[in-house]
Design an enzyme around this catalytic site. Structure first.
Site, short mmCIF file in Angstrom:
data_model
loop_
_atom_site.label_atom_id
_atom_site.label_comp_id
_atom_site.label_asym_id
_atom_site.label_seq_id
_atom_site.Cartn_x
_atom_site.Cartn_y
_atom_site.Cartn_z
CG HIS A 29 3.89 3.55 8.62
ND1 HIS A 29 4.33 4.71 7.14
CD2 HIS A 29 3.47 2.96 7.43
CE1 HIS A 29 3.66 4.53 5.94
NE2 HIS A 29 3.32 2.56 6.30
NE ARG B 55 -1.25 -2.75 3.16
CZ ARG B 55 -1.36 -3.46 2.82
NH1 ARG B 55 -2.65 -4.19 1.66
NH2 ARG B 55 -0.74 -4.48 2.92
CB THR B 56 3.73 2.15 1.93
OG1 THR B 56 2.92 2.46 3.52
CG2 THR B 56 4.50 3.87 2.48
NE ARG C 103 7.54 0.60 4.51
CZ ARG C 103 6.34 -0.49 4.54
NH1 ARG C 103 6.27 -1.20 4.25
NH2 ARG C 103 5.34 0.98 4.70
CE LYS D 245 26.83 -3.07 -6.38
NZ LYS D 245 27.64 -2.23 -7.43
#
Length: 300
Positions: free
Chosen positions: A130, A51-52, A102, A81
């Protein structure tokens, strides 16, 4: 408004401005379709999302912007890396006008915002916050009840790791006559710092041990899944499962919310109940995130 990093950054007045704009966009999205023409939004997700990530990408596209994106930056970017968040952001600032991030680190959004002026939007930071989810949650509550003052909310599930809960409580605390009830296993209890925050803002947090202890005229039941990816070991399955029988013990005006994805904590026999708001809630994320992109890019 430069960045969207934490629910702590907002005033009540700013929230109402965002919600008013989101409401206008929802009523007439065509009026905003070219507002971000020529802009590029980078979407960097180091953890899984449906959703986000997709709602932010859709929000950018509906506003006329383009997106550059990776859905698994931990594996498919130079993070694999050993590149730091700060170095990644410094590079992306040369490609994009804003970035949604995120990451598994609680401080990832602040780290990203610390190194340059490109707007950073926190799409979920570890078990911390959030904020854009909390904004769409509050927008959904306002849309349903016409106001947020006087909301009586029960938060359920994983209150320890649930960043959506943490951000929502911060925003709710800006309003008047808020009541908060918590129902979870002891091992997933709400951290004391959030209880202290509520108390400092004259909101009593009431711990409950069963559905029977929750008021039947709640405004909102807000459930969350057990965040198994945030801890090691097995704490068992969710004990507080809402099915049609449980939901019918509450008021016809009580709404059931969930940030999704759900696992077993809400039964599918609830989906067709008019009080089931979790899919409406998810769809509202599009309009709220459109409003946020407009604000951080000074197009509101």
């Amino acid at each position: 408004m430069k960045h969207i990093l934490s629910s702590e950054q907002f005033t009540r007045e700013e929230l109402e401005e965002i919600f008013d704009l989101a409401e206008k966009i929802k009523k007439n999205p065509e009026a905003y379709k070219n507002e971000l023409d020529g802009k590029i939004i980078a979407v960097m997700f180091y953890e899984p999302s449906t959703r986000t990530r997709l709602s932010f990408e859709t929000a950018a596209l509906k506003l006329g912007a383009k997106t550059i994106t990776t859905e698994n930056a931990g594996e498919f970017s130079s993070a694999a890396k050993g590149e730091t968040i700060e170095d990644t952001v410094k590079v992306i600032a040369g490609y994009a006008d804003a970035m949604v991030i995120r990451h598994r680190s609680d401080t990832s959004a602040e780290e990203a915002a610390s190194v340059n002026k490109m707007p950073i939007l926190n799409g979920g930071a570890g078990k911390g916050e959030h904020p854009t989810q909390a904004l769409l949650d509050l927008f959904t509550i306002r849309e349903k009840f016409g106001k947020i003052d006087g909301t009586r909310v029960a938060v359920l599930g994983d209150l320890l790791h649930g960043r959506t809960i943490h951000s929502l409580l911060r925003l709710l605390s800006l309003y008047e006559n808020i009541e908060v009830y918590g129902l979870s296993k002891d091992v997933f209890a709400l951290p004391q710092k959030y209880i202290d925050m509520l108390k400092a803002r004259n909101i009593e947090y009431k711990v409950c041990k069963s559905f029977d202890e929750l008021p039947k005229d709640l405004s909102v039941i807000y459930h969350t899944r057990i965040q198994a990816e945030r801890f090691e070991g097995d704490f068992g399955k969710e004990e507080f499962i809402i099915n049609k029988e449980v939901l019918d013990t509450f008021s016809s005006n009580t709404i059931l919310m969930h940030p999704l994805p759900r696992v077993i904590e809400i039964a599918v026999d609830v989906d067709d109940d008019p009080r089931a708001y979790y899919f409406k809630q998810a769809h509202n994320g599009l309009y709220v995130r459109m409003a946020l992109l407009l604000r951080v890019l000074n197009k509101a």
